[in-house]
Scaffold this motif. Structure first.
Motif, short mmCIF file in Angstrom:
data_model
loop_
_atom_site.label_atom_id
_atom_site.label_comp_id
_atom_site.label_asym_id
_atom_site.label_seq_id
_atom_site.Cartn_x
_atom_site.Cartn_y
_atom_site.Cartn_z
N MET A 247 0.83 -1.21 0.00
CA MET A 247 0.00 0.00 0.00
C MET A 247 0.86 1.26 0.00
O MET A 247 0.48 2.28 -0.57
N GLY B 149 0.33 4.13 -2.72
CA GLY B 149 0.14 5.52 -2.33
C GLY B 149 1.19 6.41 -2.96
O GLY B 149 0.89 7.52 -3.42
N VAL C 195 -2.98 7.22 1.81
CA VAL C 195 -2.80 5.77 1.68
C VAL C 195 -1.42 5.38 2.21
O VAL C 195 -1.27 4.35 2.89
N SER D 1 -6.93 0.21 -2.89
CA SER D 1 -5.99 1.32 -3.06
C SER D 1 -5.53 1.42 -4.51
O SER D 1 -5.27 2.53 -4.99
N ILE E 289 -8.34 3.25 -6.31
CA ILE E 289 -8.42 4.68 -6.00
C ILE E 289 -7.66 5.49 -7.04
O ILE E 289 -8.12 6.52 -7.52
N PHE F 99 -11.89 5.65 -1.38
CA PHE F 99 -11.00 5.98 -0.27
C PHE F 99 -11.71 5.81 1.07
O PHE F 99 -11.14 5.30 2.03
N LEU G 211 -11.92 2.25 1.77
CA LEU G 211 -10.61 1.80 2.25
C LEU G 211 -10.47 2.07 3.74
O LEU G 211 -10.03 1.20 4.51
#
Lengths: 103, 238, 99
Positions: A14, A18, A37, C20, C23, C36, C39
């Motif tokens: 993740m 992100g 994130v 994710s 997104i 989001f 999430l």
């Protein structure tokens, strides 16, 4: 693979997703979500590390860090969203790119 | 013409994804190398819990062992809200009405949920001394309750003037700072609470922190949310 | 090793990663923000699985709730017919929809 390792790997994945949102996507809102994130990913790693302690109660130090971290990341998000709105109000731009297509 | 623009972008995209996969491999190796049987500082927290004044290790870490961190984090919160407030245009804190009217269903739901959320926040604050809970959890529940009230079209009560809002925002940090500095007048270090006063001090600080954190979160939402009256027209006159 | 509890963990993690990715691959900003928020809710489930119920509560209230409301509000702001100041100033021929 143990439960902790599953969440540790998820945190690593993740974080990279992100980072993708932060670096590759041009829209500022995507960048803010990317930062969030990444923050969630770091929290996942911290809480998993706290779970290493044998017994039912996890390590308190990472939990304390994550708790304050969540509140601070919301504050940072609110501030950056206020900045984005101001940028949009002043310039009409939602990205930080120099050459805008509609310019 | 679009192809010329598309192609370097697609190449950049592939390079970026490749780099991120490499970062993932490195991070994955790193997290899997974390020693699994090293319990960190958990045992020393447990050993010193009786001198912290509280029984919940998370609260002990937040407000006693690493109180310095928490103090600075509250300072970050106050700075962030000052930033948000200084970016808004004049008087938005005073108007504060976000929804055109109170939708009946939403209004009813708010009336049921918000008292429960306040109750939960109070419980979390009270239980935080010996069970999972504390100022940050209670404050965030209060903040979420405030956002819910704002979103469902209720106006801010009259006694909650902008000046009082600002005082509530600052009070948690001020109380914490005063409690941190006072021991220094008695030949002790910053944040070194006397043993018999540790518990009442922590509860005092946490109570004010709860109100401050809740108010900071609500104010962040109110002042950054677009108000219902279109003030862009007003800006046009300049 | 493959106890049902572990399968639940793997399911949560897979959902987290897929969400994710979605997104940032989603074209519509509004959908990104909704994903989001989703999430955030799944992350608070992960906190419960990792024996951190108080963090789960905070995450649900802040990570999903307040951050979600702030992001949705920003999307609405960026999308609204409110024309930015500069465009108002340039468009004096009345094409902009100011009152």
């Amino acid at each position: 693979m143990t439960q902790i390792e599953i969440y540790l790997l998820a945190g690593a994945a993740m974080f990279c997703i992100g980072l993708y949102g932060l670096v590759v996507r041009p829209h500022l809102l995507h960048k803010v979500m990317g930062l969030n994130v990444m923050a969630v990913a770091v929290f996942l790693v911290l809480v998993s590390v706290a779970r290493r302690v044998p017994g039912p109660t996890p390590d308190a130090l990472p939990h304390a860090m994550v708790l304050t971290g969540i509140v601070v990341s919301v504050a940072a998000t609110a501030y950056s969203l206020a900045l984005i709105k101001r940028i949009y109000t002043e310039t009409g731009a939602v990205t930080l790119q120099e050459t805008d297509d509609d310019a | 013409m679009p192809n010329n623009i598309e192609r370097p972008r697609r190449a950049q995209h592939i390079v970026a994804v490749g780099l991120l996969v490499a970062v993932f491999v490195l991070l994955a190796r790193a997290v899997l190398y974390i020693p699994m049987h090293d319990t960190g500082v958990a045992s020393s927290i447990q050993d010193n819990l009786q001198i912290s004044g509280v029984l919940n290790p998370v609260t002990a870490v937040l407000l006693n062992f690493r109180g310095y961190d928490t103090l600075l984090e509250i300072a970050v919160l106050v700075l962030a809200i000052i930033g948000v407030l200084s970016l808004q245009r004049e008087g938005m804190l005073a108007s504060g009405r976000l929804a055109p009217f109170a939708d009946p269903a939403l209004s009813l739901l708010t009336r049921i949920l918000v008292p429960m959320m306040i109750l939960i926040a109070g419980y979390l604050l009270w239980a935080g001394e010996k069970a999972p809970g504390g100022a940050f959890q209670a404050g965030s529940i209060l903040g979420a309750a405030g956002v819910l009230v704002t979103l469902s079209g209720h106006v801010r009560p009259g006694w909650l003037s902008p000046a009082i809002v600002k005082i509530i925002i600052a009070v948690g940090f001020v109380v914490f700072l005063v409690a941190a500095i006072i021991p220094m007048f008695f030949d002790k270090n910053l944040l070194e609470y006397p043993l018999h006063l540790a518990k009442p001090l922590i509860i005092l600080i946490e109570t004010w922190l709860t109100f401050s954190i809740g108010m900071i979160l609500v104010t962040m939402f109110i002042s950054s949310a677009a108000p219902i009256t279109d003030d862009y027209v007003r800006g046009d006159a300049t | 090793m493959n106890s049902p509890v572990l399968w639940l963990d793997i399911l949560v993690v897979v959902i987290l990663i897929l969400l994710s990715i979605r997104i940032f691959s989603e074209a519509s900003l509004f959908k990104s923000v909704v994903l989001f928020i989703a999430l955030g809710l799944f992350v608070s489930f992960a906190w419960v699985k990792l024996a951190a119920p108080d963090i789960a509560l905070t995450e649900a209230a802040l990570g999903a709730g307040v951050t979600g409301a702030l992001l949705l509000d920003t999307v609405g702001h960026l999308r609204s017919r409110n024309v930015p100041y500069s465009k108002h100033r340039h468009a004096e021929d009345g094409t902009s929809s100011n009152a």
